[in-house]
Scaffold this active site. Structure first.
Site, PDB file in Angstrom:
ATOM      1  N   ASP A  22       0.793  -1.235   0.000  1.00  0.00           N
ATOM      2  CA  ASP A  22       0.000   0.000   0.000  1.00  0.00           C
ATOM      3  C   ASP A  22       0.826   1.287   0.000  1.00  0.00           C
ATOM      4  O   ASP A  22       1.773   1.427   0.786  1.00  0.00           O
ATOM      5  CB  ASP A  22      -0.891   0.060   1.242  1.00  0.00           C
ATOM      6  CG  ASP A  22      -1.776  -1.148   1.405  1.00  0.00           C
ATOM      7  OD1 ASP A  22      -1.843  -1.969   0.476  1.00  0.00           O
ATOM      8  OD2 ASP A  22      -2.399  -1.274   2.470  1.00  0.00           O
ATOM      9  N   GLU A 199     -10.593  -1.775   3.287  1.00  0.00           N
ATOM     10  CA  GLU A 199      -9.257  -1.275   3.594  1.00  0.00           C
ATOM     11  C   GLU A 199      -9.009   0.090   2.944  1.00  0.00           C
ATOM     12  O   GLU A 199      -9.688   0.486   1.990  1.00  0.00           O
ATOM     13  CB  GLU A 199      -8.179  -2.259   3.108  1.00  0.00           C
ATOM     14  CG  GLU A 199      -8.144  -3.558   3.891  1.00  0.00           C
ATOM     15  CD  GLU A 199      -6.945  -4.411   3.543  1.00  0.00           C
ATOM     16  OE1 GLU A 199      -6.277  -4.903   4.478  1.00  0.00           O
ATOM     17  OE2 GLU A 199      -6.665  -4.596   2.341  1.00  0.00           O
ATOM     18  N   TRP A 288      -4.049  -9.247  -4.182  1.00  0.00           N
ATOM     19  CA  TRP A 288      -3.665 -10.102  -3.061  1.00  0.00           C
ATOM     20  C   TRP A 288      -3.634 -11.604  -3.371  1.00  0.00           C
ATOM     21  O   TRP A 288      -2.759 -12.311  -2.845  1.00  0.00           O
ATOM     22  CB  TRP A 288      -4.562  -9.826  -1.857  1.00  0.00           C
ATOM     23  CG  TRP A 288      -4.092  -8.666  -1.038  1.00  0.00           C
ATOM     24  CD1 TRP A 288      -4.760  -7.514  -0.757  1.00  0.00           C
ATOM     25  CD2 TRP A 288      -2.816  -8.525  -0.384  1.00  0.00           C
ATOM     26  NE1 TRP A 288      -3.994  -6.661   0.018  1.00  0.00           N
ATOM     27  CE2 TRP A 288      -2.799  -7.267   0.265  1.00  0.00           C
ATOM     28  CE3 TRP A 288      -1.686  -9.340  -0.284  1.00  0.00           C
ATOM     29  CZ2 TRP A 288      -1.699  -6.813   0.988  1.00  0.00           C
ATOM     30  CZ3 TRP A 288      -0.588  -8.888   0.435  1.00  0.00           C
ATOM     31  CH2 TRP A 288      -0.613  -7.646   1.064  1.00  0.00           C
TER      32      TRP A 288
END
Length: 484
Positions: A22, A199, A288
């Site tokens: 991130d 998120e 992911w």
């Protein structure tokens, strides 16, 4: 090895070594864009999180700096944000201003092991001091409580913090950037959800193009339930009064910021000067389900090209649109007009030098019952089709490298309904291992990694036509290595 030499992008940000995910703490101060990011310096797979750090004056050429935040006795340093404390609300910067960084502290006292920490810097992010009273926001008893996004809300004269709390966003307020009070939740029954927590929230006000009006946009990551499968980023359009976010769209509406497989954890830069006025975003270019298995070793993962976001009125309502940062135009070298003509049931191959990255810009018109097949890499194809007056884009990605998780999750084949037939403007950025496609004035963004077992050896762009297709003003720009 082959992957190390050929897969590292030429014009996209990558870590010097180790693991990246991130983007964190995006802030502009004193002529520098700061890019912090989730960083594991001791391995090229996800692990104990640090904050990596780089700075740039143009969002393209980056200087790597020492690690900004490292794990301590409280825990590791998950995602967060950075802002300029111009009025010294925090009390850390007597007579001046400095940077505040908020991050999630993740320790070992599971299941409620996530809380929000604070650090501050007097020297434009070169050195950081962690607040002695951490955590500044303790976990209220939630399994998921992370990714603080903080900004100053001028209208209500308060600092605002967004934190993901499972399937919702919690909003907090503070007058001093240290003591925080809960204000409201948003998210239950709105937008896309999966079995994992939302998120990396972001919330900002933005002008509606060609209008005096503004709206607030809330961006949220979905770990496994995205449009193309895997990780993705959605957004909501509405109003924010300093206490709560009120969406304009119905709860069932899902607006995707990108329709590809590799566009996640989107964040925007804070404190960009008003004279500039842009809302600039960057995303983690991975997904992911296979992020730990992409075929590199000493480093792993890249960021997208920074993009300018704008809010546009469309026939479907207000929508966010993308454009590659204007600074990229200055790096486009040796433009070549490749083709400008109507095609009828024909095929072509345009030869390029893949030792450099390429930017392809053109407009496309298709008659009814016609298709254009575009193959920028041997393992990636885009097919545009018009059938009964409706436009569709099909994206297919192949690739097998002999790693089970990668080979299972990396390939994809999906379609995007683009609506009524119309001319499309296309901006396609091709780097060694990625393709970023912007369509229709940037209303549609499709971001994909591309890896083949042999490396990016293809030297041409294949174009096949079925029916009647016009390709207009097709230019190819060479992009030189700006990351060196």
């Amino acid at each position: 090895m082959l992957a190390e030499k050929y897969y590292r992008p030429l014009v996209h940000f990558t870590p010097p070594y180790g693991w990246l995910n991130d983007p964190n703490g995006l802030v502009y101060k004193d002529g520098e864009y700061h890019l912090f990011y989730q960083f594991h310096p001791f391995d090229s797979v996800w692990g104990p999180m640090h904050w990596g750090h780089a700075v740039s004056t143009d969002l393209l050429s980056w200087t790597h700096l020492p690690i900004a935040l490292a794990p301590d006795k409280l825990g590791v340093c998950f995602s967060g944000t950075a802002v300029v404390d111009r009025s010294n609300h925090s009390g850390f910067f007597a007579g001046t201003e400095g940077l505040l960084a908020y991050y999630t502290i993740t320790g070992d006292n599971a299941p409620f092991n996530q809380s929000q920490g604070l650090a501050y810097s007097h020297d434009n992010g070169r050195h950081w001091t962690k607040y002695a009273g951490n955590p500044v926001v303790a976990n209220p008893g939630l399994e998921d409580f992370r990714d603080p996004k903080v900004f100053w809300h001028e209208l209500s004269q308060a600092w605002i913090m967004l934190v993901t709390t499972g399937q919702q966003i919690a909003i907090y307020r503070s007058s001093d950037a240290i003591s925080w009070q809960f204000s409201s939740f948003f998210g239950e029954n709105y937008g896309a959800h999966d079995e994992r927590a939302w998120e990396c929230p972001d919330l900002f006000e933005i002008n509606i193009r060609d209008s005096q009006e503004t709206r607030w946009v809330l961006i949220v990551g979905v770990q496994r339930g995205a449009y193309a499968g895997g990780s993705g980023t959605q957004y909501f359009i509405g109003h924010f009064d300093g206490e709560k976010f009120i969406p304009e769209n119905p709860p069932e509406t899902v607006l995707w910021l990108d329709y590809g497989r590799d566009f996640y954890a989107t964040q925007t830069w804070s404190d960009i000067p008003t004279a500039d006025g842009r809302r600039i975003a960057i995303s983690w270019m991975s997904c992911w389900p296979y992020a730990n298995q992409i075929p590199t070793q000493s480093w792993r993962s890249a960021m997208t090209m920074p993009q300018e976001l704008s809010l546009k009125k469309t026939t479907d309502g207000l929508r966010l649109c993308h454009a590659f940062i204007r600074e990229l135009n200055e790096r486009c070298r040796n433009p070549v007009l490749v083709v400008d003509k109507a095609l009828d049931r024909s095929g072509m191959a345009f030869v390029f030098d893949w030792s450099a990255a390429n930017r392809l810009q053109f407009s496309l018109e298709l008659a009814d019952n016609s298709s254009l097949f575009l193959q920028p890499f041997s393992d990636l194809t885009f097919t545009f089709t018009v059938l009964q007056g409706r436009l569709t884009l099909r994206c297919q990605r192949l690739g097998q490298i002999g790693v089970a998780e990668y080979d299972e999750h990396f390939p994809h084949d999906f379609s995007i309904a683009l609506g009524d037939n119309r001319p499309l403007n296309i901006d396609l950025l091709l780097d060694r291992s990625s393709a970023e496609l912007l369509l229709d004035d940037g209303q549609y963004s499709i971001t994909n990694l591309v890896f083949s077992k042999e490396g990016p050896v293809q030297k041409c762009l294949a174009v096949l036509v079925s029916g009647e297709v016009a390709i207009r003003n097709f230019h190819r720009h060479e992009l030189h290595n700006v990351m060196a």
